[in-house]
Scaffold this motif. Structure first.
Motif, PDB file in Angstrom:
ATOM      1  N   ASN A   1       0.836  -1.211   0.000  1.00  0.00           N
ATOM      2  CA  ASN A   1       0.000   0.000   0.000  1.00  0.00           C
ATOM      3  C   ASN A   1       0.866   1.255   0.000  1.00  0.00           C
ATOM      4  O   ASN A   1       0.538   2.242  -0.667  1.00  0.00           O
ATOM      5  N   ARG A   2       1.973   1.210   0.757  1.00  0.00           N
ATOM      6  CA  ARG A   2       2.837   2.387   0.791  1.00  0.00           C
ATOM      7  C   ARG A   2       3.449   2.660  -0.578  1.00  0.00           C
ATOM      8  O   ARG A   2       3.483   3.805  -1.044  1.00  0.00           O
ATOM      9  N   LEU A   3       3.932   1.587  -1.231  1.00  0.00           N
ATOM     10  CA  LEU A   3       4.507   1.776  -2.556  1.00  0.00           C
ATOM     11  C   LEU A   3       3.466   2.255  -3.553  1.00  0.00           C
ATOM     12  O   LEU A   3       3.752   3.097  -4.420  1.00  0.00           O
ATOM     13  N   ALA A   4       2.236   1.710  -3.417  1.00  0.00           N
ATOM     14  CA  ALA A   4       1.172   2.166  -4.315  1.00  0.00           C
ATOM     15  C   ALA A   4       0.898   3.649  -4.116  1.00  0.00           C
ATOM     16  O   ALA A   4       0.714   4.405  -5.079  1.00  0.00           O
ATOM     17  N   ARG A   5       0.875   4.086  -2.844  1.00  0.00           N
ATOM     18  CA  ARG A   5       0.661   5.517  -2.593  1.00  0.00           C
ATOM     19  C   ARG A   5       1.809   6.356  -3.131  1.00  0.00           C
ATOM     20  O   ARG A   5       1.602   7.427  -3.711  1.00  0.00           O
ATOM     21  N   GLU A   6       3.048   5.854  -2.929  1.00  0.00           N
ATOM     22  CA  GLU A   6       4.198   6.610  -3.402  1.00  0.00           C
ATOM     23  C   GLU A   6       4.171   6.769  -4.921  1.00  0.00           C
ATOM     24  O   GLU A   6       4.387   7.863  -5.449  1.00  0.00           O
TER      25      GLU A   6
ATOM     26  N   ARG B   1       2.624  15.075  -0.293  1.00  0.00           N
ATOM     27  CA  ARG B   1       1.841  14.200  -1.173  1.00  0.00           C
ATOM     28  C   ARG B   1       0.409  14.709  -1.301  1.00  0.00           C
ATOM     29  O   ARG B   1      -0.195  14.625  -2.371  1.00  0.00           O
ATOM     30  N   ALA B   2      -0.128  15.226  -0.214  1.00  0.00           N
ATOM     31  CA  ALA B   2      -1.484  15.771  -0.279  1.00  0.00           C
ATOM     32  C   ALA B   2      -1.532  16.987  -1.203  1.00  0.00           C
ATOM     33  O   ALA B   2      -2.500  17.173  -1.970  1.00  0.00           O
ATOM     34  N   ALA B   3      -0.495  17.824  -1.157  1.00  0.00           N
ATOM     35  CA  ALA B   3      -0.449  18.980  -2.061  1.00  0.00           C
ATOM     36  C   ALA B   3      -0.362  18.524  -3.508  1.00  0.00           C
ATOM     37  O   ALA B   3      -1.037  19.084  -4.395  1.00  0.00           O
ATOM     38  N   GLN B   4       0.453  17.518  -3.786  1.00  0.00           N
ATOM     39  CA  GLN B   4       0.534  16.992  -5.146  1.00  0.00           C
ATOM     40  C   GLN B   4      -0.827  16.484  -5.619  1.00  0.00           C
ATOM     41  O   GLN B   4      -1.266  16.780  -6.734  1.00  0.00           O
ATOM     42  N   GLU B   5      -1.492  15.713  -4.771  1.00  0.00           N
ATOM     43  CA  GLU B   5      -2.786  15.146  -5.145  1.00  0.00           C
ATOM     44  C   GLU B   5      -3.822  16.243  -5.345  1.00  0.00           C
ATOM     45  O   GLU B   5      -4.615  16.211  -6.297  1.00  0.00           O
TER      46      GLU B   5
ATOM     47  N   LEU C   1      -7.420  10.192  -3.288  1.00  0.00           N
ATOM     48  CA  LEU C   1      -7.971  10.606  -1.995  1.00  0.00           C
ATOM     49  C   LEU C   1      -7.921   9.468  -0.989  1.00  0.00           C
ATOM     50  O   LEU C   1      -7.615   9.674   0.187  1.00  0.00           O
ATOM     51  N   ARG C   2      -8.198   8.253  -1.435  1.00  0.00           N
ATOM     52  CA  ARG C   2      -8.118   7.110  -0.522  1.00  0.00           C
ATOM     53  C   ARG C   2      -6.688   6.926  -0.016  1.00  0.00           C
ATOM     54  O   ARG C   2      -6.462   6.669   1.164  1.00  0.00           O
ATOM     55  N   ALA C   3      -5.722   7.040  -0.931  1.00  0.00           N
ATOM     56  CA  ALA C   3      -4.325   6.914  -0.513  1.00  0.00           C
ATOM     57  C   ALA C   3      -3.944   8.023   0.455  1.00  0.00           C
ATOM     58  O   ALA C   3      -3.221   7.798   1.432  1.00  0.00           O
ATOM     59  N   MET C   4      -4.464   9.240   0.206  1.00  0.00           N
ATOM     60  CA  MET C   4      -4.183  10.357   1.099  1.00  0.00           C
ATOM     61  C   MET C   4      -4.738  10.074   2.488  1.00  0.00           C
ATOM     62  O   MET C   4      -4.060  10.286   3.499  1.00  0.00           O
ATOM     63  N   ARG C   5      -5.967   9.584   2.548  1.00  0.00           N
ATOM     64  CA  ARG C   5      -6.581   9.273   3.851  1.00  0.00           C
ATOM     65  C   ARG C   5      -5.795   8.179   4.564  1.00  0.00           C
ATOM     66  O   ARG C   5      -5.545   8.254   5.770  1.00  0.00           O
ATOM     67  N   GLU C   6      -5.426   7.121   3.840  1.00  0.00           N
ATOM     68  CA  GLU C   6      -4.683   6.020   4.463  1.00  0.00           C
ATOM     69  C   GLU C   6      -3.360   6.519   5.039  1.00  0.00           C
ATOM     70  O   GLU C   6      -2.980   6.183   6.162  1.00  0.00           O
ATOM     71  N   ARG C   7      -2.650   7.316   4.253  1.00  0.00           N
ATOM     72  CA  ARG C   7      -1.351   7.808   4.697  1.00  0.00           C
ATOM     73  C   ARG C   7      -1.493   8.665   5.953  1.00  0.00           C
ATOM     74  O   ARG C   7      -0.757   8.521   6.929  1.00  0.00           O
ATOM     75  N   VAL C   8      -2.463   9.566   5.944  1.00  0.00           N
ATOM     76  CA  VAL C   8      -2.641  10.498   7.065  1.00  0.00           C
ATOM     77  C   VAL C   8      -3.188   9.762   8.288  1.00  0.00           C
ATOM     78  O   VAL C   8      -2.791  10.043   9.423  1.00  0.00           O
ATOM     79  N   ASP C   9      -4.084   8.815   8.083  1.00  0.00           N
ATOM     80  CA  ASP C   9      -4.637   8.059   9.217  1.00  0.00           C
ATOM     81  C   ASP C   9      -3.543   7.290   9.947  1.00  0.00           C
ATOM     82  O   ASP C   9      -3.555   7.195  11.185  1.00  0.00           O
ATOM     83  N   LEU C  10      -2.599   6.729   9.203  1.00  0.00           N
ATOM     84  CA  LEU C  10      -1.510   5.986   9.837  1.00  0.00           C
ATOM     85  C   LEU C  10      -0.650   6.884  10.723  1.00  0.00           C
ATOM     86  O   LEU C  10      -0.055   6.418  11.697  1.00  0.00           O
TER      87      LEU C  10
END
Length: 420
Positions: free
Chosen positions: A211-216, A319-323, A378-387
């Protein structure tokens, strides 16, 4: 009572001193037969046969008991067995002319100690000594003046005492073996559970790394590839109309390609655990500078002190700014995008606001129609920030634009817990 039911045999644990009763029976049998043969007077074969039968029956009874209960005879079954043994002991002593059968009574406290505990063993030892003493008092006149009787009484008491001591040592050793067997069993169970937990942790770690690599890849390469596509489209449009604008777009596309390559190298360094200095304020300024000048006007406002924030928190905001900028360019048709970063004492906040077309509150970015994006960003952003222990808030409405607010702590939750 729980003690009345047969205990479950434990692997590797046996009955205390299982060799003692058969040894005593064999010695008494040989001694009695020998004494009967060499004794003066006629030898009565029937008497010797009865004596031998009692001893052989005791040996068979002991072997059967050990096979049925290899660790310990249950008390309810031990009581009739003890009574039966006493009867056979008495019969053998009555038929024995040599007197060696009195050694059988040493097994009484030993058997009682193993089956019923210390008190029963000591009590029966005292009873046996009392019975021997009472018999001498009643049937041997002047017994206290006879050295052989007194010596025999003392030796009988000493033998019974030694039997109790031996039983105490053997039972204690058995209890230690039982505890050791239980401990080994618990260790085996713990090892199996630990192995199972390790497998689960490994699976979760692999899933988390995926999941981390997918977000990256999505947040990094996806953003830059989108920027390249936008700048190349811009260059194609202005190629014949305005050459400087087209050249600027190509230069921005080249910059995005370089940044994409840097993102790949950074990911490789992260996989190798190679830390790299990172400044969110500088990265945001560079990002906005190269994104600005396209279809939408992009502005940046930074306040507060970045120093002291953990790298993961700053990376999540970047990453959130990029998204957010990618969504504003690709989906919102915005004319103006405002990016603001605020560093507080305990948390940092990033806000990306655009004046684009927005979307329905219940739709979320994952419910876009085909061709408008899959909502993974957005899902990746939420996952990253929630962690990290942060939060993502989206305020949008059709025709009124979108505001994405991302808040992260100074130190991520997992890092803070590990440091404590």
């Amino acid at each position: 009572m729980a003690a009345s039911s047969p205990p479950t045999p434990i692997t590797g644990v046996s009955r205390p001193m299982p060799w003692v009763p058969p040894t005593v029976y064999a010695v008494v049998l040989l001694g009695g037969l020998y004494g009967g043969v060499i004794a003066p007077g006629p030898v009565r074969a029937l008497r010797l046969a009865g004596f031998a039968g009692c001893l052989l029956l005791l040996i068979a009874l002991d072997r059967r008991e050990v096979r049925r209960h290899p660790v310990r005879t249950p008390p309810r079954q031990a009581v009739p067995l003890l009574i039966g043994r006493l009867a056979l002991f008495a019969a053998a002593a009555g038929l024995d002319r040599s007197g060696v059968s009195r050694a059988l009574f040493v097994l009484v406290p030993l058997t009682a100690f193993v089956a019923f505990g210390r008190r029963a063993g000591v009590l029966l030892s005292a009873v046996c000594v009392g019975v021997i003493l009472l018999g001498n008092v009643l049937w041997v006149p002047g017994w206290y003046l006879r050295t052989d009787i007194v010596t025999d009484l003392l030796m009988s008491g000493l033998g019974l005492a030694l039997a109790v001591v031996m039983a105490s040592i053997a039972v204690g050793e058995q209890a230690s073996r039982v505890r050791l067997a239980d401990t080994l069993s618990e260790l085996r169970d713990s090892h199996e559970r630990l192995a199972e937990y390790a497998t689960r942790v490994e699976q979760l770690s692999v899933a988390r790394e995926r999941n981390r690599l997918a977000r990256e890849f999505h947040d990094g390469l996806g953003h830059h590839l989108t920027a390249i596509a936008i700048q190349l489209e811009k260059a194609a449009v202005f190629r014949d109309r305005d050459a400087p604008v087209a050249e600027r777009a190509i230069a921005d596309a080249r910059w995005s390609a370089d940044r994409a390559l840097d993102e790949v190298r950074a990911s490789v360094r992260a996989l190798r655990d190679e830390d790299e200095a990172f400044s969110l304020s500088t990265a945001l300024a560079e990002l906005v500078r190269h994104v600005d000048g396209g279809p939408a006007r992009v502005t940046l406002d930074v306040s507060g002190e970045e120093r002291g924030f953990h790298l993961e928190s700053l990376t999540a905001l970047y990453r959130a700014a990029q998204e957010g900028l990618t969504n504003a360019h690709r989906h919102a048709d915005a004319r103006h995008v405002a990016v603001s970063a605020r560093y507080g004492e305990r948390e940092a906040r990033l806000v990306i606001a655009d004046d684009g077309r927005g979307f329905a509150p219940g739709a979320d970015l994952g419910d876009r129609p085909p061709g408008t994006g899959d909502g993974f960003g957005l899902r990746a952003m939420r996952e990253r920030v929630d962690l990290l222990g942060g939060r993502v808030e989206v305020d949008a409405a059709p025709g009124r634009g979108t505001v994405v607010t991302v808040t992260v702590p100074r130190v991520p939750v997992a890092v803070g817990a590990a440091s404590r």
